[in-house]
Design a protein around this motif. Sequence first.
Motif, PDB file in Angstrom:
ATOM      1  N   ASN A   1       0.802  -1.227   0.000  1.00 51.81           N
ATOM      2  CA  ASN A   1       0.000   0.000   0.000  1.00 51.81           C
ATOM      3  C   ASN A   1       0.835   1.277   0.000  1.00 51.81           C
TER       4      ASN A   1
ATOM      5  N   ARG B   1       2.563  -2.126  15.414  1.00 48.28           N
ATOM      6  CA  ARG B   1       1.268  -2.144  16.104  1.00 48.28           C
ATOM      7  C   ARG B   1       1.293  -1.214  17.308  1.00 48.28           C
TER       8      ARG B   1
ATOM      9  N   LEU C   1       3.199  -6.768   5.990  1.00 47.49           N
ATOM     10  CA  LEU C   1       1.848  -6.246   5.844  1.00 47.49           C
ATOM     11  C   LEU C   1       0.820  -7.311   6.214  1.00 47.49           C
TER      12      LEU C   1
ATOM     13  N   GLN D   1      -5.278  -6.412  12.508  1.00 42.77           N
ATOM     14  CA  GLN D   1      -6.219  -5.317  12.215  1.00 42.77           C
ATOM     15  C   GLN D   1      -5.546  -3.962  12.257  1.00 42.77           C
ATOM     16  N   GLU D   2      -4.239  -3.918  12.021  1.00 37.58           N
ATOM     17  CA  GLU D   2      -3.537  -2.635  11.939  1.00 37.58           C
ATOM     18  C   GLU D   2      -3.095  -2.448  10.488  1.00 37.58           C
ATOM     19  N   HIS D   3      -3.058  -1.208  10.054  1.00 39.59           N
ATOM     20  CA  HIS D   3      -2.742  -0.945   8.666  1.00 39.59           C
ATOM     21  C   HIS D   3      -1.711   0.173   8.526  1.00 39.59           C
TER      22      HIS D   3
ATOM     23  N   ARG E   1      -2.042  -6.955   9.091  1.00 37.16           N
ATOM     24  CA  ARG E   1      -3.455  -7.088   8.777  1.00 37.16           C
ATOM     25  C   ARG E   1      -4.116  -8.168   9.626  1.00 37.16           C
ATOM     26  N   GLN E   2      -3.357  -9.163  10.032  1.00 39.36           N
ATOM     27  CA  GLN E   2      -3.910 -10.155  10.954  1.00 39.36           C
ATOM     28  C   GLN E   2      -4.286  -9.499  12.272  1.00 39.36           C
TER      29      GLN E   2
END
Length: 273
Positions: free
Chosen positions: A34, A233, A262, A269-271, A266-267
């Motif tokens: 991203n 995180r 990444l 829930q942070e982006h 994403r596991q």
Amino acid sequence: MGTSGWRYPSWRGDFYPAGLRQRDELAYLARELNGVELNGSFYSLQRPSSYTSWAEQVPDDFVFAVKGGRFITHMRRLAEAQPALANFFASGVLALGAKLGPVLWQLPASLPFDEQLLGDFFALLPRTTEAAGELATLHDAKLTEERSLTTPLVSAPIRHALEPRHDSFNSLEARDLLQRNDIAMVISDSAGTWPTFDVVTADLVYVRLHGDTELYRSGYSPAALDHWAARARGWADEGLDVHVYFDNDARGHAPHDARALLGLLRQGQEHPR
């Protein structure tokens, strides 16, 4: 979350599928990650048409970090930088629109901390796209009308990150100066080649991963990726905007490591970028 650049022959037939056209590589990268660092801007002034093309090839939520020109950081060594800064921001950076991320200023390892020099440079940096446009109007004759862009496409803040490589930046004075000017101190992992300044000096956290055990050449182990995922995180939980870019591209590890990190984030829930 991304890589430093995307056009590397060793990625072809590895990260990039065999037969993928070179002109489609950025679009492919943007489906997997991203963000990306634009590092061609470090070596020379690019064109507005190039920035426009890059922006058109990626999704709306993709971000380009743009590396400031080495003419400013390594040749001028930040001194009397306004004319060169005007050229840099007029060269097409604003054509990225809402996809413009942080601007990275990488210093040479021979440049020590100088509070006056750094303070003067920071004062010149535009903090909004409007301010960048105003600065860009001061560009010199090197940039013709077709090679310059001084009108921002969007109204947005511009944030800056500094990657020093001299031990003298490991000081309270350096940290305080960056904090006062809202400049992110890059957290650089370079297998011990350059010092790591592991401090947060802005609401932006900018991490450059140059190689876990060997500069530019080594990949990151699962344990190392877990470590950086946990740190990212933690920063995100503090409300900080986190950008992580892999620069270990010599043997093609960078895109694989970025994709793996990444996935870990994403596991959870942070982006972060």
